[in-house]
Design an enzyme around this catalytic site. Structure first.
Site, mmCIF file in Angstrom:
data_model
loop_
_atom_site.group_PDB
_atom_site.id
_atom_site.type_symbol
_atom_site.label_atom_id
_atom_site.label_comp_id
_atom_site.label_asym_id
_atom_site.label_seq_id
_atom_site.Cartn_x
_atom_site.Cartn_y
_atom_site.Cartn_z
ATOM 1 N N ASP A 160 0.820 -1.218 0.000
ATOM 2 C CA ASP A 160 0.000 0.000 0.000
ATOM 3 C C ASP A 160 0.852 1.266 0.000
ATOM 4 O O ASP A 160 0.670 2.156 -0.828
ATOM 5 C CB ASP A 160 -0.912 0.050 1.243
ATOM 6 C CG ASP A 160 -2.083 -0.914 1.139
ATOM 7 O OD1 ASP A 160 -2.453 -1.292 0.017
ATOM 8 O OD2 ASP A 160 -2.621 -1.282 2.206
ATOM 9 N N ASP A 182 -7.379 2.882 12.973
ATOM 10 C CA ASP A 182 -6.076 3.533 12.890
ATOM 11 C C ASP A 182 -6.151 4.914 12.240
ATOM 12 O O ASP A 182 -5.440 5.831 12.630
ATOM 13 C CB ASP A 182 -5.077 2.628 12.153
ATOM 14 C CG ASP A 182 -4.719 1.404 12.990
ATOM 15 O OD1 ASP A 182 -4.696 1.545 14.228
ATOM 16 O OD2 ASP A 182 -4.480 0.326 12.421
HETATM 17 N N1 ARG Z 1 -8.067 -4.167 15.957
HETATM 18 C C1 ARG Z 1 -6.839 -3.607 16.465
HETATM 19 C C2 ARG Z 1 -7.019 -2.139 16.700
HETATM 20 O O1 ARG Z 1 -7.929 -1.549 16.206
HETATM 21 C C3 ARG Z 1 -5.653 -3.915 15.579
HETATM 22 C C4 ARG Z 1 -5.627 -3.189 14.282
HETATM 23 C C5 ARG Z 1 -4.488 -3.582 13.445
HETATM 24 N N2 ARG Z 1 -4.253 -2.592 12.432
HETATM 25 C C6 ARG Z 1 -3.985 -2.875 11.185
HETATM 26 N N3 ARG Z 1 -3.820 -1.871 10.393
HETATM 27 N N4 ARG Z 1 -3.903 -4.115 10.724
HETATM 28 O O2 ARG Z 1 -6.233 -1.554 17.396
#
Ligand code: ARG
Length: 422
Positions: A33, A143
């Site tokens: 990405d 995120d």
């Molecule tokens: N579900 C977890 C959180 O929201 C982990 C997210 C992992 N992030 C990722 N971009 N794969 O903190």
């Protein structure tokens, strides 16, 4: 009244209009990405790109390779920051003091990492004269919230772009774009990989069969923790020393926080400890499933909680879990910079002053169980706790008087109800 004639209508104060984008700080992981993004931003915005890669202790990264790739894709500069110390001391340590768990077992490693990554992005954007920060988060996850909330809080003058949210390329199109622009692609077009995020404090996998809630984990998802079935037949006892709520030693050996977390993680992983199959309520409303591998967090949080039980009073134990939960929720939900989090940290520091001592945990084929405890601050007196004799601070003669008063209201209420029921 004036009419808004802008072509690009933006809903927020912090998203960049294309004409404002001249030099972009890209949070670069070296994966597909953000590699496609590095090229795409230069073409799409006619902008310069400064790449920033942050080391939070995720295992197995080759930062020279990542740096080389960024330069090859046309980055003006590529910075690699080793933020392991800051992450451990300023983010993981308060999480330990707050027993930070979201939902039924997520120790927040990603949620703790994002505000630091975004803060470093702001620092480097300012240092290198960038007007915009770009990240690789999708529009469905937590995120994006954590990163954009951080940037909008710390640097209102800096704008944000989130290409994955807008470019409408799927994985196949991204690979095609990469091929077309000479961007090296690992693997190719076979089954898409799990979506991984990891750091010192844990690792998550999402995607593929994980999205089928009734699909049990397949073995290939576990790359950190040994499958419990394959863990050693001999149990191992790990002893953790704490001072004021902070882990400072393993097996009697004093250690700095980063190597200590790594050591505990290795030992736990060998014994199959720390696998969490988690259904989670995201901030943006979605319910998703994550597979977590969190051996260090599982052991250290278990030990810390046990030590708190030993040194705190019943009243402290009734209140703190509700504050712990609030702390975890704020951090999960992207509000690291919210003043309540700092207020809660002051409480956590105060209540952790007594949390000094040693906890022994037995590890065996996926389980971790406390078996020994000791603390100079334990509110515990073995001679008071034994069944038979009175003496010292405890008087058995006082017990009936206590029971009389303790049960008074309940007894009176019982009588009132009996009278009314005839
Ligand atoms: N579900 C977890 C959180 O929201 C982990 C997210 C992992 N992030 C990722 N971009 N794969 O903190």
């Amino acid at each position: 009244m004036s009419h808004n004639t802008e072509v690009h209508h933006l809903t927020t104060s912090y998203e960049a209009r294309p004409e404002e984008v001249h030099r972009v700080l890209l949070l670069y992981s070296g994966g597909l990405d953000t590699s496609v993004m590095l090229k795409w931003i230069q073409d799409e915005y006619d902008a310069e790109v400064v790449a920033l890669t942050v080391n939070l202790g995720q295992p197995g990264e080759d930062y020279d390779v990542i740096r080389g790739k960024a330069h090859q894709l046309g980055a003006l500069e590529c910075h690699v920051v080793d933020a392991r110390e800051e992450f451990a001391h300023e983010y993981v340590m308060p999480a330990i003091k707050a027993n930070a768990i979201y939902g039924t077992g997520y120790p927040l490693f990603t949620a703790l990492g994002r505000p630091l990554i975004a803060k470093l992005a702001v620092d480097h954007a300012r240092k290198t004269g960038c007007d915009t920060i770009a990240h690789g988060c999708t529009g469905k996850g937590n995120d994006q919230v954590r990163i954009e909330a951080t940037i909008a809080t710390l640097a209102p003058e800096i704008k944000v772009i989130a290409p994955v949210r807008t470019w409408r390329m799927g994985r196949e199109e991204e690979i095609a774009y990469a091929r077309q622009h000479g961007i090296p692609v690992k693997g190719g077009t076979e089954a898409p990989p799990y979506s991984i995020d990891d750091n010192l404090w844990g690792r998550s996998s999402e995607g593929r069969w994980i999205e089928n809630l009734d699909h049990p984990p397949t073995d290939d998802v576990f790359t950190l923790v040994t499958r419990p079935e394959e863990a050693p037949d001999e149990a191992e006892v790990i002893e953790i020393d704490f001072e004021h709520g902070v882990p400072v030693g393993v097996g009697g050996e004093r250690m700095e926080l980063v190597p200590l977390i790594e050591r505990v993680g290795e030992i736990g992983a060998r014994h199959g400890v720390g696998i969490v199959d988690h259904i989670e309520d995201r901030i943006v409303g979605l319910k998703v499933r994550d597979i977590y591998e969190v051996p260090a967090a599982t052991i250290l949080l278990l030990a810390h909680k046990e030590l708190e039980v030993l040194v705190g009073t019943i009243h402290q134990h009734q209140l703190k879990p509700t504050l712990d939960q609030k702390w975890a929720y704020l951090v999960y939900a992207g509000l690291w910079w919210e003043p309540l989090r700092t207020d809660l940290d002051a409480f956590m520091d105060a209540s952790n002053r007594q949390v000094t001592g040693r906890i022994g945990i037995k590890l065996f084929k996926g389980s971790a169980r406390v078996i020994t405890r000791s603390s100079p601050n334990a509110i515990y007196d073995a001679s008071l706790a034994t069944f038979d004799h009175s003496g010292g601070l405890f008087s058995q003669e006082a017990s009936p008087g206590f029971i009389e008063l303790w049960s008074l209201q309940s007894r009176m209420a019982w009588r009132v109800r009996e009278r009314d029921e005839g």
